[in-house]
Design a protein around this motif. Structure first.
Motif, PDB file in Angstrom:
ATOM      1  N   GLY A 185      33.347  47.724  36.924  1.00  0.00           N
ATOM      2  CA  GLY A 185      34.638  47.619  37.585  1.00  0.00           C
ATOM      3  C   GLY A 185      35.795  47.895  36.664  1.00  0.00           C
ATOM      4  N   ASN A 186      35.662  48.914  35.844  1.00  0.00           N
ATOM      5  CA  ASN A 186      36.646  49.179  34.791  1.00  0.00           C
ATOM      6  C   ASN A 186      38.054  49.415  35.334  1.00  0.00           C
ATOM      7  N   GLY A 187      38.189  49.881  36.580  1.00  0.00           N
ATOM      8  CA  GLY A 187      39.508  50.144  37.138  1.00  0.00           C
ATOM      9  C   GLY A 187      40.169  48.935  37.770  1.00  0.00           C
ATOM     10  N   LEU A 188      39.484  47.803  37.784  1.00  0.00           N
ATOM     11  CA  LEU A 188      40.041  46.587  38.368  1.00  0.00           C
ATOM     12  C   LEU A 188      40.955  45.879  37.373  1.00  0.00           C
ATOM     13  N   SER A 189      41.674  44.887  37.847  1.00  0.00           N
ATOM     14  CA  SER A 189      42.482  44.048  36.973  1.00  0.00           C
ATOM     15  C   SER A 189      41.560  43.181  36.114  1.00  0.00           C
ATOM     16  N   THR A 190      42.143  42.504  35.126  1.00  0.00           N
ATOM     17  CA  THR A 190      41.355  41.611  34.281  1.00  0.00           C
ATOM     18  C   THR A 190      40.650  40.547  35.114  1.00  0.00           C
ATOM     19  N   ALA A 191      41.374  39.992  36.076  1.00  0.00           N
ATOM     20  CA  ALA A 191      40.770  38.966  36.938  1.00  0.00           C
ATOM     21  C   ALA A 191      39.663  39.562  37.791  1.00  0.00           C
ATOM     22  N   GLY A 192      39.863  40.785  38.263  1.00  0.00           N
ATOM     23  CA  GLY A 192      38.847  41.440  39.076  1.00  0.00           C
ATOM     24  C   GLY A 192      37.583  41.720  38.282  1.00  0.00           C
ATOM     25  N   ARG A 193      37.748  42.243  37.057  1.00  0.00           N
ATOM     26  CA  ARG A 193      36.586  42.530  36.217  1.00  0.00           C
ATOM     27  C   ARG A 193      35.830  41.254  35.859  1.00  0.00           C
ATOM     28  N   THR A 194      36.590  40.203  35.578  1.00  0.00           N
ATOM     29  CA  THR A 194      35.961  38.927  35.231  1.00  0.00           C
ATOM     30  C   THR A 194      35.136  38.395  36.396  1.00  0.00           C
ATOM     31  N   HIS A 195      35.680  38.502  37.607  1.00  0.00           N
ATOM     32  CA  HIS A 195      34.944  38.000  38.764  1.00  0.00           C
ATOM     33  C   HIS A 195      33.687  38.823  39.002  1.00  0.00           C
ATOM     34  N   VAL A 196      33.775  40.138  38.853  1.00  0.00           N
ATOM     35  CA  VAL A 196      32.597  40.987  39.030  1.00  0.00           C
ATOM     36  C   VAL A 196      31.507  40.585  38.044  1.00  0.00           C
ATOM     37  N   ARG A 197      31.876  40.448  36.776  1.00  0.00           N
ATOM     38  CA  ARG A 197      30.882  40.090  35.761  1.00  0.00           C
ATOM     39  C   ARG A 197      30.264  38.722  36.055  1.00  0.00           C
ATOM     40  N   ASN A 198      31.097  37.735  36.354  1.00  0.00           N
ATOM     41  CA  ASN A 198      30.581  36.392  36.626  1.00  0.00           C
ATOM     42  C   ASN A 198      29.667  36.376  37.847  1.00  0.00           C
ATOM     43  N   SER A 199      30.041  37.138  38.874  1.00  0.00           N
ATOM     44  CA  SER A 199      29.234  37.165  40.098  1.00  0.00           C
ATOM     45  C   SER A 199      27.890  37.839  39.866  1.00  0.00           C
ATOM     46  N   LEU A 200      27.894  38.950  39.126  1.00  0.00           N
ATOM     47  CA  LEU A 200      26.643  39.636  38.837  1.00  0.00           C
ATOM     48  C   LEU A 200      25.720  38.747  38.005  1.00  0.00           C
ATOM     49  N   GLU A 201      26.289  38.065  37.026  1.00  0.00           N
ATOM     50  CA  GLU A 201      25.479  37.164  36.203  1.00  0.00           C
ATOM     51  C   GLU A 201      24.948  36.000  37.029  1.00  0.00           C
ATOM     52  N   ARG A 202      25.758  35.484  37.942  1.00  0.00           N
ATOM     53  CA  ARG A 202      25.304  34.399  38.817  1.00  0.00           C
ATOM     54  C   ARG A 202      24.134  34.847  39.690  1.00  0.00           C
ATOM     55  N   LEU A 203      24.152  36.112  40.102  1.00  0.00           N
ATOM     56  CA  LEU A 203      23.070  36.653  40.926  1.00  0.00           C
ATOM     57  C   LEU A 203      21.832  36.999  40.105  1.00  0.00           C
ATOM     58  N   GLY A 204      21.947  36.897  38.786  1.00  0.00           N
ATOM     59  CA  GLY A 204      20.805  37.170  37.936  1.00  0.00           C
ATOM     60  C   GLY A 204      20.703  38.596  37.452  1.00  0.00           C
ATOM     61  N   VAL A 205      21.760  39.374  37.611  1.00  0.00           N
ATOM     62  CA  VAL A 205      21.752  40.762  37.151  1.00  0.00           C
ATOM     63  C   VAL A 205      21.902  40.778  35.629  1.00  0.00           C
ATOM     64  N   HIS A 206      21.036  41.519  34.951  1.00  0.00           N
ATOM     65  CA  HIS A 206      21.145  41.692  33.499  1.00  0.00           C
ATOM     66  C   HIS A 206      22.098  42.849  33.207  1.00  0.00           C
ATOM     67  N   LEU A 207      23.210  42.573  32.557  1.00  0.00           N
ATOM     68  CA  LEU A 207      24.234  43.580  32.308  1.00  0.00           C
ATOM     69  C   LEU A 207      24.032  44.240  30.950  1.00  0.00           C
ATOM     70  N   HIS A 208      24.147  45.559  30.944  1.00  0.00           N
ATOM     71  CA  HIS A 208      24.129  46.337  29.701  1.00  0.00           C
ATOM     72  C   HIS A 208      25.399  47.181  29.693  1.00  0.00           C
ATOM     73  N   SER A 209      26.510  46.565  29.288  1.00  0.00           N
ATOM     74  CA  SER A 209      27.793  47.256  29.258  1.00  0.00           C
ATOM     75  C   SER A 209      27.911  48.119  28.003  1.00  0.00           C
ATOM     76  N   HIS A 210      28.804  49.094  28.066  1.00  0.00           N
ATOM     77  CA  HIS A 210      29.054  49.995  26.930  1.00  0.00           C
ATOM     78  C   HIS A 210      27.744  50.616  26.432  1.00  0.00           C
ATOM     79  N   THR A 211      26.921  50.978  27.379  1.00  0.00           N
ATOM     80  CA  THR A 211      25.612  51.565  27.083  1.00  0.00           C
ATOM     81  C   THR A 211      25.487  52.885  27.833  1.00  0.00           C
ATOM     82  N   ARG A 212      25.249  53.955  27.100  1.00  0.00           N
ATOM     83  CA  ARG A 212      25.154  55.277  27.715  1.00  0.00           C
ATOM     84  C   ARG A 212      23.698  55.720  27.797  1.00  0.00           C
TER      85      ARG A 212
END
Length: 389
Positions: free
Chosen positions: A171-198
């Motif tokens: 959600g790079n185009g979202l506000s800081t609050a928007g990005r934070t909520h996306v990350r927290n929600s994905l982690e709550r759902l159990g999604v393993h995040l690999h950010s800044h990974t190409r």
């Protein structure tokens, strides 16, 4: 009233169907698409997770209008002769053509994507695969499409561990609050995040990244969209991505009898900027092209397209989401709506989109979109990066 014309619309996505319905108010229309059913692209992540929707038969979606639907693929366009050749061998002639072939996932940028990964164009195959097993499913792409798919799978596909790989922050185009909520929600759902990974390559056992190997059973590409080469092959003036260059009436800069709408067009609106690929921009451009065709048939010069963004909408499963209010140019405000209220708003937007098409069928001209309070004084023509195919 103007002269009644034969308008051929190629592509029955959001832009093409909107254009066909609105222009059928005064003209005869032939609508060409390779599928019998309308694809609700904004719900594909739900379908991938096994949430079966009600098929929207294209013929029924335009029923009652002077629109002839043809199930076929377009193989070539001859703007000089005003003809469209179909894979059935049929040649259609037109007075005006609306090119609305949209976009699809780019499978050429990363080695192995085409052979070892699913895309959302393969939603049914992906859903079938997930229903037959368990393991790890890796979603590649941190934009709205990737986020929605990862969240939906994590919430619904209990047998699968979901991983999201993105070159930046989700959600790079979202506000800081928007990005934070996306990350927290994905982690709550159990999604393993690999950010800044190409991702460098996809293979049978997973994928190679700039941070090492990631093993996995299923890989889904949900980023990087491309457009068909048909416009360039027809000699239309296109940009470096193959999108047709158009004026503010959606007319091709090189072939003014041909209109290009939706993702296949590079559209620049004064005060708003270059429109991104989205349902939110596809339907207004389709409707505006229809209005321009009407104006020309009546001997009037079409008005320039006016458009501005209101918000970005991202679902995070059935009970969570983000509604990000944005400025006219699509940049994020600090304010953000999250949680169940955002989920309800997102569902309303999805339902409203299809309902708008039904309303347009009953009474063409009813669909409306957000516009600036005052029209821009001048219209910039995007030609600096153009090329002729």
């Amino acid at each position: 009233m103007g002269q009644k014309q034969h308008v051929v619309v190629v592509g029955a996505g959001y832009a093409g169907v909107t254009a066909a319905l609105r222009v059928s108010r005064r003209h005869r229309v032939t609508l060409v698409d390779r599928k019998e059913c309308f694809t609700e692209r904004i719900r594909l992540h739900e379908m991938a997770a096994g949430r079966a929707g009600t098929p929207v038969v294209l013929r029924e979606l335009v029923a009652g209008r002077e629109i002839n639907t043809v199930k076929a693929a377009v193989t070539s366009i001859d703007p000089g002769a005003r003809t469209v050749l179909l894979d059935s061998g049929t040649t259609l002639t037109y007075d005006r053509l609306v090119y609305a072939l949209g976009s699809s996932t780019d499978t050429t940028r990363v080695p192995g994507i085409g052979e070892h990964a699913y895309t959302l164009e393969q939603t049914q195959e992906l859903s079938d695969r997930l229903s037959r097993g368990s393991g790890t499913v890796t979603v590649v792409g941190g934009g709205a499409t990737g986020i929605e798919l990862a969240a939906e799978l994590a919430e619904s596909a209990d047998a699968w561990q979901v991983r999201l790989v993105t070159g930046s922050e989700p959600g790079n185009g979202l506000s800081t609050a928007g990005r934070t909520h996306v990350r927290n929600s994905l982690e709550r759902l159990g999604v393993h995040l690999h950010s800044h990974t190409r991702v460098r390559a996809v293979h049978r056992g997973g994928l190679s990244t700039d941070h090492g190997e990631l093993t996995g059973d299923v890989v889904v590409r949900a980023a990087a969209f491309t457009v068909p080469s048909l416009a360039a092959e027809a000699g239309l003036r296109v940009d470096e991505r193959g999108r047709a260059l158009v004026d503010t009436a959606m007319r091709s800069l090189s072939h003014p009898d041909l209109f290009v709408v939706g993702d296949a067009a590079r559209v620049t609106v004064p005060g708003t900027g270059e429109l991104r690929m989205a349902c939110a921009t596809a339907m207004p451009t389709g409707a505006h092209a229809a209005e321009a065709i009407d104006a020309l048939a009546q001997g009037r010069e079409p008005k320039p397209l006016r458009f501005h963004y209101l918000a970005q909408s991202i679902s995070l499963g059935r009970h969570d989401g983000v509604i990000q209010p944005v400025r006219t140019d699509d940049s994020a405000h600090r304010l953000v709506i999250t949680g169940r209220p955002a989920a309800r708003i997102n569902e309303w937007i999805n339902r409203y989109t299809l309902a708008s098409l039904h309303a347009e069928r009953r009474r063409p001209g009813t669909y409306r979109w957000a516009k600036p309070l005052r029209p821009a004084r001048s219209a910039a023509v995007p030609a600096a990066s153009s090329r002729r195919a």
